[in-house]
Enzyme design. Sequence first.
Site: not given
Length: 533
Positions: A225, A227
Amino acid sequence: MRRFAELLERLNFTPSRNGKIRLLVDYFDHEPDPDRGWALAAITSTLSLPTLKAAAVRDLVLSRVDSELFAWSYDYVGDLAETVSLIWPKQHGVNVPAPTPTEVVDAVSRASRADAPKLLETWLDACTASERFALIKLLTGALRVGVSARLVKTALAERAKIDVAEIEEVWHGLEPPYRELFDWLEGTGPRPDPDHRAAFRPLMLANPLEENDLRNLAPQDFRAEWKWDGIRVQLAARGGSERIFSRSGDDVTRVFPEITEEMTRFDAVLDGEMLVARRDGDGALVVAPFNDLQQRLNRKAVTAKMVQQYPAFVRLYDILADGTEDLRGLPFDQRRARLEQWFARMKPVHMDVSPLVPFETWDELEAKRAAARDAGIEGLMLKRADSLYVAGRPKGPWWKWKRNPLTLDVVLMYAQRGHGKRSSFYSDYTFGVWRPADDGSLELVPVGKAYSGYTDEELLQIDRWIRAHTTDRFGPVRQVEPGLVLEVEFDSIHRSTRHRSGVAMRFPRIARLRWDKPAAEADTIETVTKLVT
């Protein structure tokens, strides 16, 4: 007060984590209620005594000590409580016992602003130097003894032989002096039952990814994912109660009313990133720099204008509970599917789900990470597909792979004494870059401040240089001639109307000392503005 003073002194001079835990456990074992509860509140910064502030302490000592002597002493020591404890002249004939923490809290809580300094004066006369230090710290806060609230909770958990997450889950429903907490931990009372409708669940945290860690990780075992550059938050909505917590468990609900209003529509506990985000002309969501989010933080009140100027938005990472169902025991892939299902069902405004980043090899993901800065993203998160949601920072399940820092060569402008063990050294540094002045010459303008990144040996070198090259003094601050170049690393740089240079660095730290580089060859404001995000 003697035992509390001994605790603070030993904590300050005990470097090891385990050593500090042993000291705390011993203190909680042997001190009575409610003294130990007030000490716990002071160390965890949950004790608030609004009738006595640092300015009142300063005024009180100046009534006994020459102002010039105090100024020089404070400049050397660098800490108000320590300075007063050492310089305070006791009056002869005083025969009053030193107060206990409970006596101090009770008396000051009842006292008016006018009477509180008189109480303090009596107590300072009755105390030893170390007790005076502890007394002032108890009253004014900012202990700075190298102990975090998490470490204190860990000591309590080890003492009771339970998981620290259990203490975290009840902590925010408790108040000083924590009798209910100690009764539970010692088996003489029930487990505290805070409002579990919207209680804080300790967050799961990631470990920094080091250079060689990827060699031992299989890409197919992980999900990636982005950040995002905001603040980690937990949204807890249950049974008509809505609260927003920071990563440390602080309640920040009042700062984000538009998010709280949206939370009245659902019962769930969500993990995400608080951002400031706006829609562009095409309706696409654009995340604003972190500096915009700072306008919303640490505010006692948030106006409608502020909400409009800096609209809050939550990018969701995880779901911890859906209604009354606790999902933390599910693997990440299953929780992710539940989060997407929940979002599709609820369609909350001011929120979205952080997208997964597809990849097959680490090299492919590295290329995407390298482009993160252009998109205003901090880097990547790597999460094992089978990872449960576990409180704390377990090694292995989650990693944070931040983008490489930016660097600049800057010139030291000002230096200030540090605190605690650094109080005798100039360890806090303000630095600047060159900018054209009105007369056509070049002038230095400050762009940041750092107090980390150097070794103990380098601190001594810098301190000696500062003392030999001081051009002016402003209390504990020295101005120095432009001669020492520092290479600083930082995560990003943003526009700022609060700084004379017009920019502000995020997380600056010193990378190395450039003794070899002339100050005239340091970077310019033109170079800095090209890095603004």
